[in-house]
Motif scaffolding. Structure first.
Motif, mmCIF file in Angstrom:
data_model
loop_
_atom_site.group_PDB
_atom_site.id
_atom_site.type_symbol
_atom_site.label_atom_id
_atom_site.label_comp_id
_atom_site.label_asym_id
_atom_site.label_seq_id
_atom_site.Cartn_x
_atom_site.Cartn_y
_atom_site.Cartn_z
ATOM 1 N N ARG A 239 0.796 -1.222 0.000
ATOM 2 C CA ARG A 239 0.000 0.000 0.000
ATOM 3 C C ARG A 239 0.839 1.287 0.000
ATOM 4 N N PRO A 240 1.843 1.437 0.891
ATOM 5 C CA PRO A 240 2.619 2.685 0.860
ATOM 6 C C PRO A 240 3.304 2.926 -0.484
ATOM 7 N N LEU A 241 3.911 1.884 -1.044
ATOM 8 C CA LEU A 241 4.588 2.051 -2.328
ATOM 9 C C LEU A 241 3.593 2.355 -3.436
ATOM 10 N N ALA A 242 2.442 1.685 -3.411
ATOM 11 C CA ALA A 242 1.434 1.926 -4.442
ATOM 12 C C ALA A 242 0.945 3.370 -4.404
ATOM 13 N N ILE A 243 0.724 3.914 -3.197
ATOM 14 C CA ILE A 243 0.276 5.302 -3.076
ATOM 15 C C ILE A 243 1.361 6.245 -3.586
ATOM 16 N N ALA A 244 2.611 5.964 -3.233
ATOM 17 C CA ALA A 244 3.711 6.794 -3.719
ATOM 18 C C ALA A 244 3.787 6.768 -5.237
ATOM 19 N N LEU A 245 3.574 5.596 -5.834
ATOM 20 C CA LEU A 245 3.604 5.491 -7.296
ATOM 21 C C LEU A 245 2.464 6.283 -7.928
ATOM 22 N N VAL A 246 1.316 6.291 -7.298
ATOM 23 C CA VAL A 246 0.184 7.067 -7.816
ATOM 24 C C VAL A 246 0.493 8.561 -7.758
ATOM 25 N N VAL A 247 1.101 9.007 -6.663
ATOM 26 C CA VAL A 247 1.467 10.423 -6.541
ATOM 27 C C VAL A 247 2.475 10.814 -7.618
ATOM 28 N N VAL A 248 3.483 9.973 -7.838
ATOM 29 C CA VAL A 248 4.471 10.267 -8.877
ATOM 30 C C VAL A 248 3.801 10.251 -10.251
ATOM 31 N N ALA A 249 2.836 9.360 -10.439
ATOM 32 C CA ALA A 249 2.094 9.357 -11.701
ATOM 33 C C ALA A 249 1.368 10.683 -11.897
ATOM 34 N N GLY A 250 0.858 11.258 -10.808
ATOM 35 C CA GLY A 250 0.214 12.563 -10.904
ATOM 36 C C GLY A 250 1.185 13.635 -11.359
ATOM 37 N N THR A 251 2.415 13.612 -10.833
ATOM 38 C CA THR A 251 3.404 14.589 -11.279
ATOM 39 C C THR A 251 3.751 14.360 -12.746
ATOM 40 N N ALA A 252 3.799 13.098 -13.158
ATOM 41 C CA ALA A 252 4.121 12.788 -14.556
ATOM 42 C C ALA A 252 3.049 13.305 -15.502
#
Length: 363
Positions: free
Chosen positions: A246-259
């Protein structure tokens, strides 16, 4: 960060531009070029008292909000915190653009600190842009097949635009795969190492771009940044054993938002109307975009001076905090009917609409 932007997101970029031959070459506006140099000499120095607090505050807010997105139980509060994290980390990440332009001695320690606090944690160390973005500004490369950051998007098919945005969602897993798997394997498999460097080590959108091997001091910097990113990526994957996904998945979603934010900014950074010919400096300026005030949302999707992208192409060495003043001086000096004013647009949505109409006509 143009980005955007992924492990060379150019590998998935749309191709197949149409033909546009109705444009005569644009001569250089020598008055504008001369004024750009003469009116900005006194504001061309990077100011550490602006760079450091801006970058550090953006990173701190971004990571604090990311922690909230991971730890908060209320889904609405977590989502809001995730949006703040994406916006703040987006601003922090875009300092990679400044690192490619400021003199190496201008801000002692800034490159190291940015990589330690932002570049490596997000798996986008500065070498992915340094030595690449400057090719985009080269007089004889801009808009040609040798420009890593140019595609004639305005001449492509209409479906190219949504695809261009959606492909940026692949950025987080692509970066994780690159640093945790491909780079370590490349250390023992030379052909894979060459492939990863040529195709998957630059923030570029041109699928024809192949990166040359690093040399000298730059090669040593690449080694340490690659090592740091690989160790961090492996740590992130190992953390799932104890913390779950879960923590890594949320971090990946946030980075996807920046992308996605960066890809939207990239989509409207230029008019993308050149078909590969060498362009004059003035033609390059007019193919680029300024969105000056009073557009209110621009600082969110084009932060760190990138709302003045066309002015930046005139004055690539002027630091981001001085671009607004440079733009105002040139606009006042050259007047409302000048070549300079022709690169200014009212906002994001009119630019997207213009680009979409162009694809429908030319694609």
């Amino acid at each position: 960060m143009t980005a955007h932007d992924a492990i060379d997101m150019s590998t998935s970029a749309p191709v197949g531009a149409g033909r546009r031959t109705d444009r005569a070459p644009i001569p250089d506006d020598k008055e504008m070029l001369r004024a750009a140099v003469e009116l900005t000499r006194d504001i061309a120095t990077a100011r550490p008292e602006i760079y450091w607090p801006d970058m550090l505050a953006s990173a701190a807010i971004g990571y604090g909000a990311l922690a909230g997105a991971i730890l908060l139980d209320n889904p609405w509060a977590a989502a809001a915190s995730g949006v703040v994290a994406a916006l703040a980390l987006y601003r922090a990440l875009l300092f990679i653009h400044e690192l490619t332009h400021i003199h190496r001695d201008a801000l002692p320690g800034f490159r190291f600190a940015w990589n330690l606090l932002v570049g490596i944690p997000v798996l986008i160390p500065s070498f992915m842009y340094e030595g690449v973005h400057t090719l985009h500004h080269a007089r004889t490369r801009y808009g040609t097949i040798e420009d890593p950051e140019y595609l004639p998007l305005a001449l492509m098919k209409p479906w190219s635009l949504p695809w261009f945005i959606l492909v940026s969602l692949l950025l987080p897993p692509a970066l994780l795969l690159r640093s945790a798997v491909l780079v370590p394997l490349g250390a023992v498999i030379p052909p894979l190492r060459r492939l990863v460097w040529e195709r998957f080590s630059s923030l570029s959108i041109n699928p024809a771009f192949r990166r040359r091997p690093p040399e000298g001091d730059f090669a040593r910097m690449v080694f340490w940044q690659e090592l740091g990113a690989a160790l961090w990526a492996l740590t992130l994957l190992a953390s799932t054993i104890w913390l779950g996904w879960r923590p890594l998945a949320i971090a990946l979603v946030v980075v996807a938002g920046t992308a996605v934010l960066n890809q939207i900014r990239t989509l409207v950074a230029h008019l993308w109307e050149n078909e590969g010919e060498t362009m004059t400096v003035t033609a390059q300026y007019l193919d680029s975009v300024n969105v000056p005030p009073p557009a209110l949302l621009t600082p969110f999707w084009a932060p760190v001076g990138l709302r003045y992208h066309a002015t930046h192409h005139l004055l690539p060495s002027v630091p981001y905090h001085a671009l607004g003043e440079a733009h105002r001086r040139l606009a006042a000096h050259l007047g409302a009917q000048s070549t300079f004013e022709r690169a200014s647009y009212p906002g994001l949505f009119p630019l997207v609409a213009r680009l979409a109409r162009s694809t429908m006509r030319g694609g």
